[in-house]
Design an enzyme around this catalytic site. Structure first.
Site, short mmCIF file in Angstrom:
data_model
loop_
_atom_site.label_atom_id
_atom_site.label_comp_id
_atom_site.label_asym_id
_atom_site.label_seq_id
_atom_site.Cartn_x
_atom_site.Cartn_y
_atom_site.Cartn_z
CG ASP A 176 91.54 -105.15 -47.59
OD1 ASP A 176 91.72 -104.65 -46.47
OD2 ASP A 176 92.16 -104.82 -48.62
CD GLN B 262 96.37 -99.52 -49.06
OE1 GLN B 262 96.48 -100.57 -48.44
NE2 GLN B 262 95.73 -98.48 -48.58
CE LYS C 195 96.51 -101.50 -44.78
NZ LYS C 195 95.67 -101.45 -46.00
N1 GUN Z 1 92.64 -97.97 -48.83
C1 GUN Z 1 92.11 -97.32 -47.77
N2 GUN Z 1 91.68 -98.22 -46.85
C2 GUN Z 1 91.95 -99.45 -47.35
C3 GUN Z 1 91.75 -100.76 -46.86
O1 GUN Z 1 91.22 -101.01 -45.77
N3 GUN Z 1 92.18 -101.76 -47.66
C4 GUN Z 1 92.75 -101.54 -48.87
N4 GUN Z 1 93.12 -102.60 -49.60
N5 GUN Z 1 92.95 -100.34 -49.36
C5 GUN Z 1 92.55 -99.28 -48.59
#
Ligand code: GUN
Length: 292
Positions: free
Chosen positions: A119, A96, A52
């Site tokens: 998110d 995350q 990311k």
């Molecule tokens: N863990 C797995 N997928 C995601 C996501 O889309 N966002 C976040 N914050 N954690 C994740």
């Protein structure tokens, strides 16, 4: 059969966003700034967060990585979130998941200011999405909608069958595709672990979205001729012919299902790469104040 190439489309979207960032820069506007909070050392989470952050750099965003110890007290994490909520330079941020067991994930999700929740996990964004108000859409459903839209897959009046009812994929994509939108206007059936005679449902699907988390669950006998199949699953399986010792497979038996399909997403290179593109699209929306 046409592959829905998420790897390529995510690159296209990143290039489009990079061009927009260039325009913003040339006008002296504010550069979008995404922050990511990573708690602990989970290798998969580290990889996701690093990707990311790298993607932000590649398209000209600013990014901030907040790395915290696995044993951080919940209150201390909430204080970091509060600081990000108040930091005017941060347009959006993510925490995350998964989080260590001693931390209440719902408390954390609800501590994020909805206007910075790129998110789309905060109940305010989920509620706004559900009633068709502008909202940050969660990454995977948003990625699926973008694939359907950019490849011109017809959805209106189609029967869409979703396997899996998770809060981050199955439930939201079923809501989004049933709305009066484009893509959308599907008749949606949401199937889950208690669904009886699953095959009778999947065989009537024009669009089959598989987010069930079971490797190679869907075979050719479950898919209608000419269907569009979206595979959200991702699983590592041992493969001694690969240098890494493993390969990635989905919830769908790609090799036997693909010949029956109009469109199908591969794994890897289908839905997965679209999720980061979605996050970057949401961050641009937050910087442009398009949602709130
Ligand atoms: N863990 C797995 N997928 C995601 C996501 O889309 N966002 C976040 N914050 N954690 C994740």
């Amino acid at each position: 059969m046409e592959r829905l190439d998420g790897k390529q489309l995510s690159q296209t979207i990143k290039s489009e966003i990079a061009a927009t960032v260039e325009q913003i820069k040339s006008r002296g506007g504010k550069i979008p700034h995404l922050a990511a909070v990573l708690v602990g050392e989970d290798p998969a989470s580290q990889t996701y967060v690093n990707n990311k952050v790298k993607s932000c750099e590649a398209i000209g965003y600013r990014s901030t990585l907040v790395k915290l110890d696995a044993d951080i007290p919940e209150q201390a994490l909430l204080e970091h979130i509060d600081a990000l909520n108040k930091d005017e330079d941060i347009d959006g941020f993510i925490v995350q998941l998964p989080l260590p067991d001693h931390i209440d994930v719902d408390k954390v999700t609800m501590a994020i200011a909805p206007e910075k929740d790129v998110d789309g996990f905060h109940p305010v964004n989920v509620g706004r999405m559900a009633i068709g108000l502008p909202a940050y859409l969660p990454a995977t459903p948003n990625g699926i909608l973008t694939l359907l839209d950019r490849y011109g897959v017809a959805t209106e009046g189609k029967h869409c069958v979703v396997l899996g009812r998770s809060n981050i994929v199955g439930a939201p994509i079923s809501i989004l595709l049933s709305q009066n939108t484009k893509p959308g206007n599907c008749t949606v059936t949401l199937c889950h672990s208690r669904t009886k005679d699953l095959k009778s449902h999947t065989l009537s699907a024009d669009i089959l979205i598989v987010a069930i988390g079971k490797a190679h669950f869907v075979g050719a006998d479950m898919v209608k001729e000419g269907a569009t199949v979206i595979d959200v699953g991702i699983h590592r399986v041992k493969d001694d012919t690969k240098k890494s010792g493993f390969r990635l497979i989905g919830d769908v038996k790609f090799d036997e299902v693909a010949p029956k399909c109009s469109y199908i997403t591969p794994v890897p290179g289908g839905v997965g790469p679209m999720t980061i593109a979605s996050l970057l699209m949401n961050t641009l929306k937050s910087a442009k104040k398009e949602v709130y």
